[in-house]
Design an enzyme around this catalytic site. Sequence first.
Site, short mmCIF file in Angstrom:
data_model
loop_
_atom_site.label_atom_id
_atom_site.label_comp_id
_atom_site.label_asym_id
_atom_site.label_seq_id
_atom_site.Cartn_x
_atom_site.Cartn_y
_atom_site.Cartn_z
N LYS A 191 61.98 66.80 40.90
CA LYS A 191 61.49 67.93 41.65
C LYS A 191 62.06 67.88 43.13
O LYS A 191 62.32 68.74 43.92
CB LYS A 191 59.97 68.14 41.66
CG LYS A 191 59.50 68.77 40.41
CD LYS A 191 58.26 68.98 40.43
CE LYS A 191 57.37 69.68 39.01
NZ LYS A 191 56.12 70.09 39.37
N ASP A 199 54.72 76.55 41.39
CA ASP A 199 53.32 75.98 41.40
C ASP A 199 52.48 76.34 42.44
O ASP A 199 51.47 76.64 42.04
CB ASP A 199 53.56 74.23 41.64
CG ASP A 199 53.87 73.56 40.30
OD1 ASP A 199 53.79 74.01 39.04
OD2 ASP A 199 54.43 72.38 40.70
N ASN A 254 60.46 73.45 41.07
CA ASN A 254 60.37 73.43 39.78
C ASN A 254 60.99 74.46 38.85
O ASN A 254 60.88 74.52 37.80
CB ASN A 254 58.78 73.32 39.51
CG ASN A 254 58.07 74.96 39.55
OD1 ASN A 254 58.81 75.69 40.28
ND2 ASN A 254 57.28 74.97 39.07
P1 NAP Z 1 51.35 62.54 40.93
O1 NAP Z 1 52.42 63.13 41.88
O2 NAP Z 1 51.62 61.24 40.16
O3 NAP Z 1 49.81 62.32 42.08
C1 NAP Z 1 48.67 61.78 41.28
C2 NAP Z 1 47.56 61.72 42.22
O4 NAP Z 1 46.54 61.12 41.60
C3 NAP Z 1 48.11 60.49 43.40
O5 NAP Z 1 47.22 61.03 44.71
C4 NAP Z 1 47.12 59.23 42.63
O6 NAP Z 1 46.68 58.37 43.71
C5 NAP Z 1 46.02 60.01 42.21
N1 NAP Z 1 45.27 59.28 41.14
C6 NAP Z 1 46.05 58.95 40.02
N2 NAP Z 1 45.14 57.90 39.21
C7 NAP Z 1 44.18 57.78 40.09
C8 NAP Z 1 42.68 57.17 39.77
N3 NAP Z 1 42.84 56.52 38.75
N4 NAP Z 1 42.02 57.31 40.78
C9 NAP Z 1 42.11 57.93 41.80
N5 NAP Z 1 43.20 58.74 42.09
C10 NAP Z 1 44.14 58.62 41.25
O7 NAP Z 1 50.70 63.44 40.14
P2 NAP Z 1 51.09 65.28 40.19
O8 NAP Z 1 52.48 65.49 39.94
O9 NAP Z 1 50.66 65.43 41.60
O10 NAP Z 1 50.00 65.67 39.01
C11 NAP Z 1 48.65 65.42 39.15
C12 NAP Z 1 47.91 66.20 37.98
O11 NAP Z 1 48.19 67.51 38.07
C13 NAP Z 1 48.58 65.80 36.46
O12 NAP Z 1 47.59 65.66 35.66
C14 NAP Z 1 49.42 67.01 36.02
O13 NAP Z 1 49.59 67.26 34.68
C15 NAP Z 1 48.47 67.88 36.76
N6 NAP Z 1 49.32 69.15 37.02
C16 NAP Z 1 49.03 70.54 36.33
C17 NAP Z 1 49.52 71.51 36.71
C18 NAP Z 1 49.26 72.69 35.89
O14 NAP Z 1 50.20 73.65 35.89
N7 NAP Z 1 48.12 72.81 35.49
C19 NAP Z 1 50.82 71.64 37.53
C20 NAP Z 1 51.11 70.14 38.37
C21 NAP Z 1 50.52 69.28 37.97
P3 NAP Z 1 47.51 57.11 44.32
O15 NAP Z 1 48.50 57.86 45.41
O16 NAP Z 1 46.97 56.39 44.80
O17 NAP Z 1 48.56 56.71 43.22
#
Ligand code: NAP
Length: 289
Positions: A71, A112, A92
Amino acid sequence: MAIDAHTRPVGLLGYPVEHSLSPLIHNTAFRRLQLNYVYVALPVAPSDLGAAVKGLRVLGFTGSNVTIPHKQGVMPLVDELSVQARAVGAVNTLVFRRLEDERITVYGENTDVVGFLDPLASYAERLHGAPMAVLGAGGAARAVVYALLSTFRPARLTVVARTVERAERLTHDLASYDERSALEVVHMDDAAQAIRSSVLIVNATPLGMSPAVEVSPWPAADDFSSGQIVYDLVYNPSETRLLREAAVRGASTIGGLDMLICQAAASFTEWTGKPMPVEAVKAAVLAYF
Ligand code: NAP
């Protein structure tokens, strides 16, 4: 509709891509509207991304989605970026446009942002100027924070994070959209007051996602109450523990499936010029789960 010599391909650039629901979503919509398009998932290693975008351009692709880990990496490979893509720092969706002189340009969009906002439309009045909180500071949180700042001008927008430094980078990068100095960063351990006093709480972490469905990003569910809106970006399961527990306390809830389909719908319209048949798509995704 049969694939033939007129079929227009659309792709997904990611690595891996096998888990993606996008082929199901878009091919359902193409079939439902009898459009002669096909959507294919294309696994592309990071070192091959430049070659892949060049390839799509010359192979007559109408467009593509772009997912993890490309991305950000795809941004220097496009000719034009949307305002949203530039603000969030991620693309995206690619659209390949043929100009009058037959040259093809590549437009990079981030759907998004609108995909996140669309399911909030009916709550807009409650959200303007309200206090809010976002759990997580990753890529999705960036799109969410930009969307909230630029649409609702919140009184307070707390980024609740496990890694405070990452959240501080996020708020620093989006500071120019923060007209009311609403942004603050709070560690997860210290965020109870921010959660209790927020009108909107968004989970932008993967916590609660299948198979770990018994996990919640905010297990202290008594912090939720009626009058709040709890929005989980996790879409599998369609109702997470977070949403279930918030609903029991009277909060309104929004699941990630709505955003998933709304961001796909915005990409679909970029490629085809037509609205996506969202109800048919939602039924197909729920049947797949
Ligand atoms: P990402 O860039 O990997 O970011 C994940 C975030 O969650 C980071 O801030 C991470 O913290 C935090 N995190 C992960 N595990 C954790 C834990 N055990 N405790 C506390 N914080 C935690 O992922 P992303 O792309 O932003 O996606 C996040 C979620 O949104 C995913 O589940 C994805 O499937 C969902 N999503 C959904 C859509 C939709 O259309 N519905 C679109 C985009 C994303 P750290 O910085 O400390 O690692």
